[in-house]
Design a protein around this motif. Sequence first.
Motif, PDB file in Angstrom:
ATOM      1  N   LYS A  15      47.250  48.576  52.996  1.00 28.63           N
ATOM      2  CA  LYS A  15      46.257  47.770  51.669  1.00 28.63           C
ATOM      3  C   LYS A  15      46.371  46.610  51.791  1.00 28.63           C
ATOM      4  O   LYS A  15      46.938  45.588  51.990  1.00 28.63           O
ATOM      5  N   GLY A  17      44.184  44.084  50.018  1.00 24.69           N
ATOM      6  CA  GLY A  17      43.503  44.184  48.533  1.00 24.69           C
ATOM      7  C   GLY A  17      42.732  42.832  48.320  1.00 24.69           C
ATOM      8  O   GLY A  17      41.995  42.412  47.672  1.00 24.69           O
ATOM      9  N   GLY A  20      37.345  41.592  49.974  1.00 26.12           N
ATOM     10  CA  GLY A  20      36.477  42.531  49.409  1.00 26.12           C
ATOM     11  C   GLY A  20      35.492  42.933  50.293  1.00 26.12           C
ATOM     12  O   GLY A  20      35.526  42.535  51.601  1.00 26.12           O
ATOM     13  N   ARG A  21      34.386  43.640  50.068  1.00 26.39           N
ATOM     14  CA  ARG A  21      33.238  43.705  50.787  1.00 26.39           C
ATOM     15  C   ARG A  21      32.558  42.665  51.506  1.00 26.39           C
ATOM     16  O   ARG A  21      32.266  42.762  52.689  1.00 26.39           O
ATOM     17  N   GLU A  99      39.441  52.371  49.147  1.00 30.61           N
ATOM     18  CA  GLU A  99      40.069  51.652  47.791  1.00 30.61           C
ATOM     19  C   GLU A  99      40.979  52.717  47.191  1.00 30.61           C
ATOM     20  O   GLU A  99      42.218  52.255  46.820  1.00 30.61           O
ATOM     21  N   LYS A 100      40.866  54.079  47.482  1.00 34.71           N
ATOM     22  CA  LYS A 100      41.932  54.952  46.922  1.00 34.71           C
ATOM     23  C   LYS A 100      41.995  55.780  47.872  1.00 34.71           C
ATOM     24  O   LYS A 100      41.243  56.526  48.395  1.00 34.71           O
TER      25      LYS A 100
END
Length: 222
Positions: A15, A17, A20-21, A99-100
């Motif tokens: 992960k 996090g 971002g993009r 993301e998931k």
Amino acid sequence: MSSRWGWGPSASERKLGWMGRTGWIVIIAIAVALSACSGKPPENKDYASRLTGERQAKDAQFMEADEPVPKSRKAKLLPLAYFPIDPDYNVPAALKPAEKEAIVQMPTSTGALRLTRIVGTMEFVLKGQPLKLTASVDAAATNLDHLTVMFSDLTSGPETYPGGRYIEFDRNGSGIYELDFNRAFNPYCYYNESYECPYPPPENRLKVPIRVGERLKSEGKS
């Protein structure tokens, strides 16, 4: 060594996090810029020699072992056939983690479905065209140190295995990889129908030809 169904060991998703993009786009841009600024590096000849040596070692291994190439097909399939090596198809790519976590059912060469874990998306630029491919692992894998990208392209069928080709590589901590299409290989079910090979997901069906890596063996060619 790849597993019985023709896909190698797999890797877990880490992960990340904080990124971002936009962060991934910046990383890809930097990696591509560095690659472009370097021009044609003098080590290209060494790269080609090293890759050729690896292919010869693979041929020797396949010739000696009973699998994945059965004895009845060794004369027809070995040495394996490849397109000419082109360093321009060894490109930097950024892995954007999913993301998931998602586990999906993948159709295979035997008609069965195999549960596969989607790790993330490899984002890269090839011949000036932005592209992306999902990376995945077998849902039942215990070795989580390896990523696999399964893809098809406009050569799939007439020039390469109709069910697509694979690229495998180890996970690293940076999230930046060399996505080397020269190392794309036919799954084991091309040599031996007793292997079960997942087919590329729909999003990994490239609308461009990838004429590097392993191809189908044509009579009179190697």
